[in-house]
Design a protein around this motif. Structure first.
Motif, PDB file in Angstrom:
ATOM      1  N   ASP A 138       0.842  -1.195   0.000  1.00  0.00           N
ATOM      2  CA  ASP A 138       0.000   0.000   0.000  1.00  0.00           C
ATOM      3  C   ASP A 138       0.875   1.242   0.000  1.00  0.00           C
ATOM      4  OD1 ASP A 138      -2.250  -1.555   0.087  1.00  0.00           O
ATOM      5  OD2 ASP A 138      -2.365  -1.540   2.276  1.00  0.00           O
ATOM      6  N   ALA A 139       0.345   2.327  -0.526  1.00  0.00           N
ATOM      7  CA  ALA A 139       1.137   3.561  -0.631  1.00  0.00           C
ATOM      8  C   ALA A 139       1.525   4.107   0.743  1.00  0.00           C
ATOM      9  CB  ALA A 139       0.358   4.603  -1.421  1.00  0.00           C
ATOM     10  N   GLY A 140       0.675   3.982   1.744  1.00  0.00           N
ATOM     11  CA  GLY A 140       0.949   4.545   3.064  1.00  0.00           C
ATOM     12  C   GLY A 140       1.414   3.525   4.075  1.00  0.00           C
ATOM     13  N   ILE A 141       2.035   2.437   3.636  1.00  0.00           N
ATOM     14  CA  ILE A 141       2.404   1.370   4.563  1.00  0.00           C
ATOM     15  C   ILE A 141       3.421   1.821   5.600  1.00  0.00           C
ATOM     16  CG2 ILE A 141       4.220   0.434   3.084  1.00  0.00           C
ATOM     17  CD1 ILE A 141       1.811  -1.591   5.268  1.00  0.00           C
ATOM     18  N   ARG A 142       4.324   2.701   5.240  1.00  0.00           N
ATOM     19  CA  ARG A 142       5.320   3.145   6.209  1.00  0.00           C
ATOM     20  C   ARG A 142       4.684   3.987   7.305  1.00  0.00           C
ATOM     21  NH1 ARG A 142      10.595   4.396   2.460  1.00  0.00           N
ATOM     22  NH2 ARG A 142      10.769   2.278   1.699  1.00  0.00           N
ATOM     23  N   SER A 143       3.671   4.748   6.967  1.00  0.00           N
ATOM     24  CA  SER A 143       2.972   5.530   7.980  1.00  0.00           C
ATOM     25  C   SER A 143       2.201   4.620   8.924  1.00  0.00           C
ATOM     26  CB  SER A 143       2.005   6.513   7.315  1.00  0.00           C
ATOM     27  OG  SER A 143       2.708   7.403   6.491  1.00  0.00           O
ATOM     28  N   ASN A 144       1.611   3.549   8.399  1.00  0.00           N
ATOM     29  CA  ASN A 144       0.853   2.634   9.248  1.00  0.00           C
ATOM     30  C   ASN A 144       1.761   1.855  10.189  1.00  0.00           C
ATOM     31  OD1 ASN A 144      -1.455   3.449   7.959  1.00  0.00           O
ATOM     32  ND2 ASN A 144      -1.547   1.709   6.581  1.00  0.00           N
ATOM     33  N   VAL A 145       2.906   1.430   9.717  1.00  0.00           N
ATOM     34  CA  VAL A 145       3.807   0.658  10.561  1.00  0.00           C
ATOM     35  C   VAL A 145       4.391   1.537  11.652  1.00  0.00           C
ATOM     36  CG1 VAL A 145       6.003  -0.595  10.570  1.00  0.00           C
ATOM     37  CG2 VAL A 145       4.338  -1.024   8.786  1.00  0.00           C
ATOM     38  N   GLY A 146       4.667   2.813  11.364  1.00  0.00           N
ATOM     39  CA  GLY A 146       5.234   3.708  12.357  1.00  0.00           C
ATOM     40  C   GLY A 146       4.214   4.255  13.339  1.00  0.00           C
ATOM     41  N   ASP A 147       2.938   3.973  13.148  1.00  0.00           N
ATOM     42  CA  ASP A 147       1.882   4.477  14.016  1.00  0.00           C
ATOM     43  C   ASP A 147       1.953   3.777  15.376  1.00  0.00           C
ATOM     44  OD1 ASP A 147      -0.349   5.734  14.959  1.00  0.00           O
ATOM     45  OD2 ASP A 147      -1.779   4.511  13.835  1.00  0.00           O
ATOM     46  N   PRO A 148       1.891   4.528  16.499  1.00  0.00           N
ATOM     47  CA  PRO A 148       1.972   3.869  17.812  1.00  0.00           C
ATOM     48  C   PRO A 148       0.781   2.970  18.109  1.00  0.00           C
ATOM     49  CG  PRO A 148       1.962   6.284  18.048  1.00  0.00           C
ATOM     50  CD  PRO A 148       1.911   5.977  16.609  1.00  0.00           C
ATOM     51  N   ASP A 149      -0.338   3.161  17.445  1.00  0.00           N
ATOM     52  CA  ASP A 149      -1.506   2.311  17.691  1.00  0.00           C
ATOM     53  C   ASP A 149      -1.455   1.007  16.896  1.00  0.00           C
ATOM     54  OD1 ASP A 149      -2.569   4.164  19.436  1.00  0.00           O
ATOM     55  OD2 ASP A 149      -3.627   5.243  17.839  1.00  0.00           O
ATOM     56  N   THR A 150      -0.478   0.840  16.050  1.00  0.00           N
ATOM     57  CA  THR A 150      -0.350  -0.379  15.253  1.00  0.00           C
ATOM     58  C   THR A 150       0.490  -1.383  16.022  1.00  0.00           C
ATOM     59  OG1 THR A 150      -0.441   0.890  13.222  1.00  0.00           O
ATOM     60  CG2 THR A 150       0.453  -1.321  13.061  1.00  0.00           C
ATOM     61  N   PHE A 151      -0.072  -2.568  16.258  1.00  0.00           N
ATOM     62  CA  PHE A 151       0.645  -3.635  16.938  1.00  0.00           C
ATOM     63  C   PHE A 151       1.066  -4.640  15.881  1.00  0.00           C
ATOM     64  CE2 PHE A 151      -2.280  -1.934  20.124  1.00  0.00           C
ATOM     65  CZ  PHE A 151      -1.376  -1.565  21.093  1.00  0.00           C
ATOM     66  N   THR A 152       2.341  -4.657  15.583  1.00  0.00           N
ATOM     67  CA  THR A 152       2.808  -5.555  14.531  1.00  0.00           C
ATOM     68  C   THR A 152       3.186  -6.921  15.075  1.00  0.00           C
ATOM     69  OG1 THR A 152       5.017  -4.636  14.790  1.00  0.00           O
ATOM     70  CG2 THR A 152       3.645  -3.688  13.068  1.00  0.00           C
ATOM     71  N   VAL A 153       3.671  -6.996  16.333  1.00  0.00           N
ATOM     72  CA  VAL A 153       4.053  -8.271  16.929  1.00  0.00           C
ATOM     73  C   VAL A 153       3.547  -8.288  18.365  1.00  0.00           C
ATOM     74  CG1 VAL A 153       5.998  -9.740  17.597  1.00  0.00           C
ATOM     75  CG2 VAL A 153       6.109  -8.394  15.501  1.00  0.00           C
ATOM     76  N   ASP A 154       2.881  -9.372  18.765  1.00  0.00           N
ATOM     77  CA  ASP A 154       2.386  -9.506  20.130  1.00  0.00           C
ATOM     78  C   ASP A 154       3.335 -10.422  20.886  1.00  0.00           C
ATOM     79  OD1 ASP A 154       0.957  -9.486  22.434  1.00  0.00           O
ATOM     80  OD2 ASP A 154      -0.646 -10.793  21.700  1.00  0.00           O
ATOM     81  N   LYS A 155       4.119  -9.865  21.806  1.00  0.00           N
ATOM     82  CA  LYS A 155       5.088 -10.646  22.572  1.00  0.00           C
ATOM     83  C   LYS A 155       4.536 -11.054  23.940  1.00  0.00           C
ATOM     84  CE  LYS A 155       8.786 -10.578  19.975  1.00  0.00           C
ATOM     85  NZ  LYS A 155       9.569 -11.705  19.581  1.00  0.00           N
ATOM     86  N   GLY A 156       3.316 -10.701  24.256  1.00  0.00           N
ATOM     87  CA  GLY A 156       2.739 -11.114  25.532  1.00  0.00           C
ATOM     88  C   GLY A 156       2.694  -9.969  26.535  1.00  0.00           C
TER      89      GLY A 156
END
Length: 137
Positions: A96-114
């Motif tokens: 997606d065009a805005g993927i870097r903005s989504n990954v850098g967003d603090p509300d985005t959880f990319t990995v759940d470590k517990g």
């Protein structure tokens, strides 16, 4: 002339001739730096005569920089992709065009470590003086 006078004259002439061979001094000359020379592009008549004149000192847009020309001459410019690389890129799809903005967003959880990792990340910043260690049993 005697033999001694002739040999002295011959040695003096040879000495003057050899002294002219040395560089530097009064007889030295300034030579251009052969490494500072760069190839000039041929003149081309532009198709549009309403172009603005270039700014003085600006690099020519069609040529690129001298360092880029050297890299292209050494390494041959961009190479064609192999079949494996093309297949991997095709399978990956497009992002997606805005993927870097989504990954850098603090509300985005990319990995759940517990819960432990979440607690460590959410802990307040400090110098560590109030930190405690314990064994969970």
């Amino acid at each position: 002339m005697t033999k001694i006078a002739r040999s002295t004259l011959l040695l003096a002439t040879a000495g003057m001739a050899l002294s002219a061979c040395q560089g530097g001094g009064v007889l030295g000359r300034d030579r251009p730096d052969e490494f500072a020379v760069q190839r000039q592009a041929p003149l081309v008549v532009p198709p549009d005569y309403d172009l603005e004149p270039p700014q003085p000192g600006a690099p020519r847009p069609a040529e690129g920089t001298a360092s880029q020309q050297a890299l292209d001459a050494l390494f041959g410019g961009p190479q064609a992709r192999s079949a494996i690389e093309s297949d991997a890129l095709a399978r990956a799809g497009s992002a997606d065009a805005g993927i870097r903005s989504n990954v850098g967003d603090p509300d985005t959880f990319t990995v759940d470590k517990g819960e432990s990792t979440t607690a460590i990340i959410a802990a307040p910043e400090g110098d560590g003086q109030a930190a405690k260690a314990g064994i969970v049993g």
